[in-house]
Design a protein around this motif. Structure first.
Motif, PDB file in Angstrom:
ATOM      1  N   GLY A  36     -27.714 -13.480  10.304  1.00 51.32           N
ATOM      2  CA  GLY A  36     -26.871 -13.602  11.497  1.00 51.32           C
ATOM      3  C   GLY A  36     -27.009 -12.439  12.468  1.00 51.32           C
ATOM      4  O   GLY A  36     -27.158 -12.644  13.674  1.00 51.32           O
ATOM      5  N   ILE A  37     -26.995 -11.227  11.946  1.00 54.12           N
ATOM      6  CA  ILE A  37     -27.058 -10.047  12.812  1.00 54.12           C
ATOM      7  C   ILE A  37     -28.412  -9.982  13.531  1.00 54.12           C
ATOM      8  O   ILE A  37     -28.497  -9.555  14.683  1.00 54.12           O
ATOM      9  N   LEU A  38     -29.451 -10.463  12.883  1.00 54.29           N
ATOM     10  CA  LEU A  38     -30.783 -10.461  13.505  1.00 54.29           C
ATOM     11  C   LEU A  38     -30.847 -11.495  14.640  1.00 54.29           C
ATOM     12  O   LEU A  38     -31.443 -11.226  15.693  1.00 54.29           O
ATOM     13  N   ASP A  39     -30.199 -12.635  14.459  1.00 49.57           N
ATOM     14  CA  ASP A  39     -30.123 -13.644  15.534  1.00 49.57           C
ATOM     15  C   ASP A  39     -29.505 -13.011  16.780  1.00 49.57           C
ATOM     16  O   ASP A  39     -30.021 -13.143  17.895  1.00 49.57           O
ATOM     17  N   HIS A  40     -28.383 -12.346  16.572  1.00 53.48           N
ATOM     18  CA  HIS A  40     -27.655 -11.699  17.664  1.00 53.48           C
ATOM     19  C   HIS A  40     -28.545 -10.662  18.363  1.00 53.48           C
ATOM     20  O   HIS A  40     -28.620 -10.607  19.598  1.00 53.48           O
ATOM     21  N   MET A  41     -29.255  -9.861  17.588  1.00 51.46           N
ATOM     22  CA  MET A  41     -30.099  -8.794  18.150  1.00 51.46           C
ATOM     23  C   MET A  41     -31.304  -9.370  18.895  1.00 51.46           C
ATOM     24  O   MET A  41     -31.689  -8.871  19.942  1.00 51.46           O
ATOM     25  N   LEU A  42     -31.877 -10.445  18.363  1.00 48.98           N
ATOM     26  CA  LEU A  42     -33.030 -11.054  19.038  1.00 48.98           C
ATOM     27  C   LEU A  42     -32.606 -11.700  20.360  1.00 48.98           C
ATOM     28  O   LEU A  42     -33.363 -11.707  21.335  1.00 48.98           O
TER      29      LEU A  42
END
Ligand SMILES: [Mn+2]
Length: 202
Positions: A36-42
């Protein structure tokens, strides 16, 4: 100029990822990974870099942990940029940017040199808590995979790091998007030529 777009499908025994990129986009994204956090960062990265990015992890061995997925998303993203930039004619090649968030400052310097290399430096010795299954070492591994996939030297520095992982990582992804936007822009003075005294960047 021909459109600077690329699509990729990568299948391994560990993950399956499909992705498409338009470097000269509007910052529109459709990202679906199990992290989830990677989705947000991308999303932040692409938005601030004006990249249109669709990326979906169709299969992942997250029952083990997020290691392979985190790495493979980095590889795919790097390779997408490399493919879309083709022979890198006319690009600025270098880019640098800062992104502040509260007292934390992220700085990213990029050189699309053909050589994959990452340096991540976190100032001082603040203990940054792991969050949402993610950590600074996952960030480092992601960026390293991206740098190698793209063939870029990437230097990242976090000044006055927060104890909050999210804040630190967000300054990195925003500054990476801004720096990569600069580095991939066309400089009209370089029109049609590769920005290297060697004549090629491979
Ligand atoms: Mn956020």
């Amino acid at each position: 100029m021909k459109p600077r777009k690329a699509s990729l499908e990568r299948k391994s025994k560990e993950t399956e990822i499909v992705a498409e990129l338009n470097i000269d986009g509007k910052g529109q994204t459709k990202i679906k990974t199990p992290i989830g956090i990677l989705d947000h960062m991308l999303e932040l990265f692409a938005f601030h870099g004006y990249f249109d990015l669709n990326l979906e992890v169709k299969k992942a061995d997250v029952q083990i942990d997020i290691h392979h997925t985190n790495e493979d998303v980095g590889i795919v993203l790097g390779k997408l940029f490399k493919k879309a930039l083709d022979e890198k004619q006319g690009i600025r090649r270098f880019g640098y940017a800062f992104s502040p968030m509260e007292s934390t400052l992220g700085r990213t310097v990029v050189d699309i040199s053909g050589r994959g290399y990452l340096t991540l430096q976190v100032e001082g010795n603040v203990v940054i808590k792991d969050q949402e299954g993610y950590s600074i070492s996952y960030l480092e591994h992601f960026l390293e995979s991206f740098a190698h996939g793209l063939g870029a030297t990437i230097n990242v520095h976090i000044s006055k790091p927060s104890e909050d992982l999210h804040t630190n990582i967000e300054t990195v992804f925003k500054s990476l998007g801004l720096a990569l936007d600069q580095a991939t822009q066309i400089d009209p003075r370089r029109e049609g030529t590769v920005p290297s005294t060697k004549g090629i960047i491979d």
